[in-house]
Design a protein around this motif. Structure first.
Motif, PDB file in Angstrom:
ATOM      1  N   ARG A  32      45.136  31.221  43.785  1.00  0.00           N
ATOM      2  CA  ARG A  32      45.075  32.388  42.899  1.00  0.00           C
ATOM      3  C   ARG A  32      45.964  33.480  43.484  1.00  0.00           C
ATOM      4  O   ARG A  32      46.031  33.666  44.708  1.00  0.00           O
ATOM      5  CB  ARG A  32      43.642  32.896  42.777  1.00  0.00           C
ATOM      6  N   ASP A  33      46.657  34.214  42.607  1.00  0.00           N
ATOM      7  CA  ASP A  33      47.536  35.274  43.094  1.00  0.00           C
ATOM      8  C   ASP A  33      46.692  36.434  43.622  1.00  0.00           C
ATOM      9  O   ASP A  33      45.494  36.533  43.341  1.00  0.00           O
ATOM     10  CB  ASP A  33      48.486  35.733  41.996  1.00  0.00           C
ATOM     11  N   PRO A  34      47.299  37.336  44.431  1.00  0.00           N
ATOM     12  CA  PRO A  34      46.517  38.412  45.062  1.00  0.00           C
ATOM     13  C   PRO A  34      45.723  39.263  44.086  1.00  0.00           C
ATOM     14  O   PRO A  34      44.556  39.596  44.345  1.00  0.00           O
ATOM     15  CB  PRO A  34      47.590  39.233  45.784  1.00  0.00           C
ATOM     16  N   ALA A  35      46.323  39.613  42.953  1.00  0.00           N
ATOM     17  CA  ALA A  35      45.608  40.455  41.992  1.00  0.00           C
ATOM     18  C   ALA A  35      44.403  39.719  41.420  1.00  0.00           C
ATOM     19  O   ALA A  35      43.324  40.313  41.247  1.00  0.00           O
ATOM     20  CB  ALA A  35      46.554  40.881  40.867  1.00  0.00           C
ATOM     21  N   ALA A  36      44.554  38.437  41.133  1.00  0.00           N
ATOM     22  CA  ALA A  36      43.439  37.653  40.593  1.00  0.00           C
ATOM     23  C   ALA A  36      42.330  37.519  41.625  1.00  0.00           C
ATOM     24  O   ALA A  36      41.137  37.556  41.275  1.00  0.00           O
ATOM     25  CB  ALA A  36      43.923  36.279  40.148  1.00  0.00           C
ATOM     26  N   GLN A  37      42.693  37.372  42.895  1.00  0.00           N
ATOM     27  CA  GLN A  37      41.669  37.273  43.943  1.00  0.00           C
ATOM     28  C   GLN A  37      40.843  38.556  44.016  1.00  0.00           C
ATOM     29  O   GLN A  37      39.613  38.509  44.160  1.00  0.00           O
ATOM     30  CB  GLN A  37      42.329  37.000  45.295  1.00  0.00           C
ATOM     31  N   LEU A  38      41.517  39.695  43.931  1.00  0.00           N
ATOM     32  CA  LEU A  38      40.789  40.964  43.986  1.00  0.00           C
ATOM     33  C   LEU A  38      39.877  41.116  42.777  1.00  0.00           C
ATOM     34  O   LEU A  38      38.742  41.599  42.895  1.00  0.00           O
ATOM     35  CB  LEU A  38      41.771  42.129  44.066  1.00  0.00           C
ATOM     36  N   ARG A  39      40.344  40.684  41.604  1.00  0.00           N
ATOM     37  CA  ARG A  39      39.493  40.751  40.412  1.00  0.00           C
ATOM     38  C   ARG A  39      38.297  39.818  40.549  1.00  0.00           C
ATOM     39  O   ARG A  39      37.163  40.182  40.223  1.00  0.00           O
ATOM     40  CB  ARG A  39      40.301  40.370  39.162  1.00  0.00           C
ATOM     41  N   ASP A  40      38.541  38.595  41.038  1.00  0.00           N
ATOM     42  CA  ASP A  40      37.453  37.633  41.199  1.00  0.00           C
ATOM     43  C   ASP A  40      36.381  38.161  42.151  1.00  0.00           C
ATOM     44  O   ASP A  40      35.192  37.860  41.990  1.00  0.00           O
ATOM     45  CB  ASP A  40      37.994  36.300  41.733  1.00  0.00           C
ATOM     46  N   PRO A  56      41.049  37.944  49.923  1.00  0.00           N
ATOM     47  CA  PRO A  56      39.668  37.488  49.718  1.00  0.00           C
ATOM     48  C   PRO A  56      39.492  35.988  49.876  1.00  0.00           C
ATOM     49  O   PRO A  56      38.488  35.549  50.446  1.00  0.00           O
ATOM     50  CB  PRO A  56      39.365  37.942  48.286  1.00  0.00           C
ATOM     51  N   ALA A  57      40.444  35.185  49.406  1.00  0.00           N
ATOM     52  CA  ALA A  57      40.303  33.731  49.525  1.00  0.00           C
ATOM     53  C   ALA A  57      40.338  33.282  50.980  1.00  0.00           C
ATOM     54  O   ALA A  57      39.624  32.354  51.375  1.00  0.00           O
ATOM     55  CB  ALA A  57      41.406  33.027  48.729  1.00  0.00           C
ATOM     56  N   VAL A  58      41.165  33.948  51.793  1.00  0.00           N
ATOM     57  CA  VAL A  58      41.227  33.618  53.224  1.00  0.00           C
ATOM     58  C   VAL A  58      39.922  34.022  53.906  1.00  0.00           C
ATOM     59  O   VAL A  58      39.359  33.267  54.711  1.00  0.00           O
ATOM     60  CB  VAL A  58      42.433  34.300  53.885  1.00  0.00           C
ATOM     61  N   ALA A  59      39.437  35.225  53.593  1.00  0.00           N
ATOM     62  CA  ALA A  59      38.165  35.682  54.175  1.00  0.00           C
ATOM     63  C   ALA A  59      37.032  34.751  53.783  1.00  0.00           C
ATOM     64  O   ALA A  59      36.198  34.366  54.621  1.00  0.00           O
ATOM     65  CB  ALA A  59      37.872  37.109  53.718  1.00  0.00           C
ATOM     66  N   ALA A  60      36.981  34.355  52.497  1.00  0.00           N
ATOM     67  CA  ALA A  60      35.901  33.476  52.029  1.00  0.00           C
ATOM     68  C   ALA A  60      35.951  32.126  52.727  1.00  0.00           C
ATOM     69  O   ALA A  60      34.908  31.564  53.089  1.00  0.00           O
ATOM     70  CB  ALA A  60      36.006  33.297  50.515  1.00  0.00           C
ATOM     71  N   CYS A  78      38.245  47.219  59.299  1.00  0.00           N
ATOM     72  CA  CYS A  78      38.027  46.512  58.036  1.00  0.00           C
ATOM     73  C   CYS A  78      38.939  46.925  56.902  1.00  0.00           C
ATOM     74  O   CYS A  78      38.953  46.275  55.851  1.00  0.00           O
ATOM     75  CB  CYS A  78      36.572  46.647  57.602  1.00  0.00           C
ATOM     76  N   GLY A  79      39.705  48.008  57.059  1.00  0.00           N
ATOM     77  CA  GLY A  79      40.567  48.415  55.962  1.00  0.00           C
ATOM     78  C   GLY A  79      39.756  48.664  54.702  1.00  0.00           C
ATOM     79  O   GLY A  79      38.722  49.324  54.713  1.00  0.00           O
ATOM     80  N   ALA A  80      40.222  48.097  53.577  1.00  0.00           N
ATOM     81  CA  ALA A  80      39.552  48.304  52.294  1.00  0.00           C
ATOM     82  C   ALA A  80      38.295  47.465  52.130  1.00  0.00           C
ATOM     83  O   ALA A  80      37.583  47.610  51.131  1.00  0.00           O
ATOM     84  CB  ALA A  80      40.514  48.022  51.146  1.00  0.00           C
ATOM     85  N   GLY A  81      38.002  46.593  53.086  1.00  0.00           N
ATOM     86  CA  GLY A  81      36.704  45.911  53.087  1.00  0.00           C
ATOM     87  C   GLY A  81      36.644  44.569  52.390  1.00  0.00           C
ATOM     88  O   GLY A  81      35.557  44.138  51.988  1.00  0.00           O
ATOM     89  N   THR A  82      37.755  43.845  52.277  1.00  0.00           N
ATOM     90  CA  THR A  82      37.702  42.537  51.623  1.00  0.00           C
ATOM     91  C   THR A  82      36.839  41.545  52.403  1.00  0.00           C
ATOM     92  O   THR A  82      36.153  40.715  51.803  1.00  0.00           O
ATOM     93  CB  THR A  82      39.116  41.960  51.440  1.00  0.00           C
ATOM     94  N   ASN A 110      33.745  49.095  47.649  1.00  0.00           N
ATOM     95  CA  ASN A 110      33.726  47.640  47.466  1.00  0.00           C
ATOM     96  C   ASN A 110      32.376  47.039  47.844  1.00  0.00           C
ATOM     97  O   ASN A 110      31.886  46.119  47.183  1.00  0.00           O
ATOM     98  CB  ASN A 110      34.850  46.991  48.277  1.00  0.00           C
ATOM     99  N   ILE A 111      31.769  47.548  48.907  1.00  0.00           N
ATOM    100  CA  ILE A 111      30.432  47.085  49.290  1.00  0.00           C
ATOM    101  C   ILE A 111      29.425  47.414  48.187  1.00  0.00           C
ATOM    102  O   ILE A 111      28.592  46.580  47.803  1.00  0.00           O
ATOM    103  CB  ILE A 111      30.009  47.714  50.628  1.00  0.00           C
ATOM    104  N   THR A 112      29.509  48.630  47.663  1.00  0.00           N
ATOM    105  CA  THR A 112      28.594  49.030  46.586  1.00  0.00           C
ATOM    106  C   THR A 112      28.773  48.157  45.361  1.00  0.00           C
ATOM    107  O   THR A 112      27.797  47.726  44.728  1.00  0.00           O
ATOM    108  CB  THR A 112      28.833  50.505  46.216  1.00  0.00           C
ATOM    109  N   ALA A 113      30.041  47.841  45.020  1.00  0.00           N
ATOM    110  CA  ALA A 113      30.311  46.989  43.865  1.00  0.00           C
ATOM    111  C   ALA A 113      29.746  45.587  44.074  1.00  0.00           C
ATOM    112  O   ALA A 113      29.177  44.981  43.146  1.00  0.00           O
ATOM    113  CB  ALA A 113      31.815  46.909  43.613  1.00  0.00           C
ATOM    114  N   ALA A 114      29.876  45.051  45.294  1.00  0.00           N
ATOM    115  CA  ALA A 114      29.340  43.717  45.577  1.00  0.00           C
ATOM    116  C   ALA A 114      27.818  43.701  45.470  1.00  0.00           C
ATOM    117  O   ALA A 114      27.228  42.774  44.909  1.00  0.00           O
ATOM    118  CB  ALA A 114      29.776  43.264  46.970  1.00  0.00           C
TER     119      ALA A 114
END
Length: 316
Positions: A32-40, A56-60, A78-82, A110-114
């Protein structure tokens, strides 16, 4: 490709001999491209501004490979927290640190959204530098972290009332990460892992910077031993071909290089280095080679590579 980390080297090593670089394995994390990973992942707008983020895919993939549900995942920068978002989505506890104001705001959002989307609710981000991990405030984390997952960050530090400057020299970023690894080593539990993800960098002449060698040296100096070296693809796999996910800026840079008769290939991966406490890695290698390991009463273990490893007694 390995499903779980293994240590390929037998024991003991001859005096003065450096452990070999572990064999490569490939993570299919670029479908998945970077933008799609962030949306997912449900990341908030602005997360893509963190250019040093771990995709996100690498972290997962790293979290699924090196932890179990309920483990604690720590990203000391952690930067933006992916990393934190993916840890929560996988049912792990998550703790991040960042001293960048914008990053802290994004990571918290991002934590709140998760959490809002139903992810595991034990996650937090602190407005602090990694050095706080060596303070008394972090005493409760000693020996409890299942995975430290962090990136090599070359983005400049935020400065009040000043525009961001150019990226830092990789040597400076590696020196800062080396100190962070020293703070993190006492926090790892026995059989825990520390994973560094590094985005490839280039010299002005277009050649790739050797990040692996100094990162390995920094980790060994912190009392960690390499157990895996991987390539995390940022390109998609289509049969036998790689489909690049390079950004527009990277493509333009490659086009300029070709026009100047210095063709430069687009990067399609991140470098991933995996470590354990030195004693844990040696125990794993000893077990794999069916070599009995003496107890603490039988032998006083010498320093390895001239480094006293503080984690080995805790791992015994």
């Amino acid at each position: 490709m390995t499903d779980r980390p293994t240590s390929p080297r037998p024991l003991p090593l001859p005096p003065g001999e450096e452990p070999p670089i572990p064999p490569l394995s490939v993570w299919p994390t670029g479908q998945r491209d970077p933008a799609a990973q962030l949306r997912d992942s449900g990341c908030v707008p602005g997360t893509d501004a963190d250019t040093d983020r771990i995709p996100p895919a690498v972290a997962a993939y790293a979290i699924a490979t090196y932890t179990r549900p309920g483990d604690l995942v720590l990203d000391p920068d952690c930067g933006a927290g992916t990393v934190l978002t993916e840890a929560l989505r996988a049912g792990r506890h998550a703790l991040g640190l960042t001293a960048r104001n914008r990053s802290w705001t994004l990571a918290r959002a991002n934590i709140t959204a998760a959490k809002t989307s139903g992810a595991w609710r034990d996650g937090s981000v602190l407005d602090a530098r990694p050095k706080v991990l060596a303070a008394i405030r972090a005493a409760g984390l000693v020996g409890r972290v299942g995975l430290v997952l962090t990136a090599l960050r070359t983005a400049p530090h935020e400065q009040k009332d000043r525009a961001p400057g150019p990226d830092r020299d990789p040597d400076s970023a590696i020196a800062e990460l080396a100190a962070t690894l020293t703070y993190c080593e006492p926090l790892l539990r026995s059989s825990g892992h520390l994973v560094i993800v590094a985005r490839p960098r280039r010299h002005p002449d277009g050649s790739l910077v050797d990040l692996t060698t100094p990162l390995l040296a920094a980790a060994r100096a912190a009392g960690l031993a390499p157990v895996d070296r991987c390539v995390a693809l940022t390109a998609g796999l289509r049969g036998g071909r790689l489909i690049s996910r390079a950004s527009l800026a990277e493509r333009r840079s490659a086009s300029r290089a070709r026009a100047a008769s210095t063709p430069t290939a687009l990067t399609v991966h991140h470098e991933v280095l995996v470590f354990q406490l030195a004693h844990d890695a040696e125990l794993a290698a000893s077990a794999a080679a069916a070599i009995p390991w003496p107890t603490e009463d039988d032998v006083i273990r010498p320093a390895v590579n001239d480094v006293e490893y503080p984690g080995w007694r805790r791992a015994a």
